[in-house]
Write an enzyme that holds these catalytic residues in place. Structure first.
Site, PDB file in Angstrom:
ATOM      1  N   HIS A  74       4.402 -16.936  52.334  1.00  0.00           N
ATOM      2  CA  HIS A  74       4.038 -16.053  53.454  1.00  0.00           C
ATOM      3  C   HIS A  74       2.525 -16.115  53.729  1.00  0.00           C
ATOM      4  CE1 HIS A  74       8.124 -14.819  52.632  1.00  0.00           C
ATOM      5  NE2 HIS A  74       7.774 -14.535  51.400  1.00  0.00           N
ATOM      6  N   GLU A  90       3.735  -8.567  49.525  1.00  0.00           N
ATOM      7  CA  GLU A  90       4.076  -9.761  48.752  1.00  0.00           C
ATOM      8  C   GLU A  90       3.094 -10.890  49.039  1.00  0.00           C
ATOM      9  OE1 GLU A  90       7.729 -11.686  49.832  1.00  0.00           O
ATOM     10  OE2 GLU A  90       7.299 -13.344  48.464  1.00  0.00           O
ATOM     11  N   HIS A  93       6.414 -16.343  44.826  1.00  0.00           N
ATOM     12  CA  HIS A  93       6.925 -15.237  45.644  1.00  0.00           C
ATOM     13  C   HIS A  93       7.200 -14.028  44.745  1.00  0.00           C
ATOM     14  CE1 HIS A  93       8.066 -17.316  49.518  1.00  0.00           C
ATOM     15  NE2 HIS A  93       7.842 -18.366  48.737  1.00  0.00           N
ATOM     16  N   GLU A 143      10.522 -15.994  42.040  1.00  0.00           N
ATOM     17  CA  GLU A 143      10.445 -14.594  42.458  1.00  0.00           C
ATOM     18  C   GLU A 143       9.948 -13.862  41.215  1.00  0.00           C
ATOM     19  OE1 GLU A 143      10.868 -13.757  45.482  1.00  0.00           O
ATOM     20  OE2 GLU A 143      12.530 -14.841  46.422  1.00  0.00           O
TER      21      GLU A 143
HETATM   22 ZN    ZN Z   1       8.726 -14.384  49.554  1.00  0.00          ZN
END
Ligand code: ZN
Length: 218
Positions: free
Chosen positions: A14, A51, A106, A183
């Site tokens: 992102h 995030e 992430h 993650e």
């Molecule tokens: Zn992400």
């Protein structure tokens, strides 16, 4: 200099201003198997810690650690103040940089009761056919390093013992080097969020990834 001569790709997922340009990030790209959004805004904690910022913090710590070890580092974005790039471009930046190994960083927006990290591994889709087995080894190295180097447990809701396979992500479908997506925890879980927003934990994740990269490339 355990990583002298090595090239490592880091993709902090992102970007900090993705929310400001929906036309750009909602554009459809081909991820090697199907259409996908160019990028997304990512998630955030209930307290509003994004995030995108977490990912960039860990990537910045990791880059410094790797450079200290003698590696060259290819990053897909240079700040947390921009938009994109698209996930296809991120894959191309790392492939074109001839990385020996790469990681997509992430954090998840999962069910509030769910905890833990998950490692997303590629499924053979053509471009990545040659790096499936090596990516699985790299993922196993990261799993072990996160368990021994951080307080984050394996995911209680995603995958099997912290490992899952995904065929719907450009970053994995298009990779031509060993690569996984992590993650690092669940931003929507209060216990995980307290860790994810801590600079100390972010540094621990970076050091765990550094250890896994050294192990994998040695
Ligand atoms: Zn992400």
């Amino acid at each position: 200099m355990p990583l002298a001569g090595k090239i490592v790709g880091i993709d902090p997922g992102h970007n900090g201003r993705n929310f400001a340009d929906p036309a750009y990030i909602d554009a459809q790209i081909w991820n090697g198997r199907e259409s996908e959004d160019c990028d997304t805004t990512g998630t955030e904690t209930d307290g509003g810690y994004t995030e995108a910022l977490f990912n960039f913090q860990v990537a910045t710590f990791l880059r410094a650690d790797l450079v200290h070890d003698g590696a060259s580092v290819v990053m897909t974005r240079a700040s947390n103040d921009g938009v994109g790039p698209c996930v296809t471009s991120r894959a191309q930046i790392i492939n074109g940089g001839h990385a020996n190994v790469a990681v997509d960083i992430h954090a998840d927006g999962g069910p509030p009761s769910g905890r833990g990290f998950a490692i997303l591994e590629p499924v053979a889709d053509g471009p990545n056919d040659a790096v499936i087995t090596s990516s699985e080894q790299f993922g196993a190295d990261i799993r072990q390093a996160l368990l021994s180097g951080t307080a984050m447990p394996v995911s209680t809701y995603d995958g099997d013992q912290g490992i899952t396979h995904r065929d719907d992500l450009a970053g994995l479908n298009l990779a031509t080097e060993p690569k996984v997506l992590i993650e690092c925890g669940n931003m929507r879980n209060a216990t995980d969020a307290a860790l994810l927003t801590s600079t100390a934990f972010q540094g621990q994740v970076a050091r765990a990834l550094e250890a896994a990269i050294i192990r994998f490339l040695s």
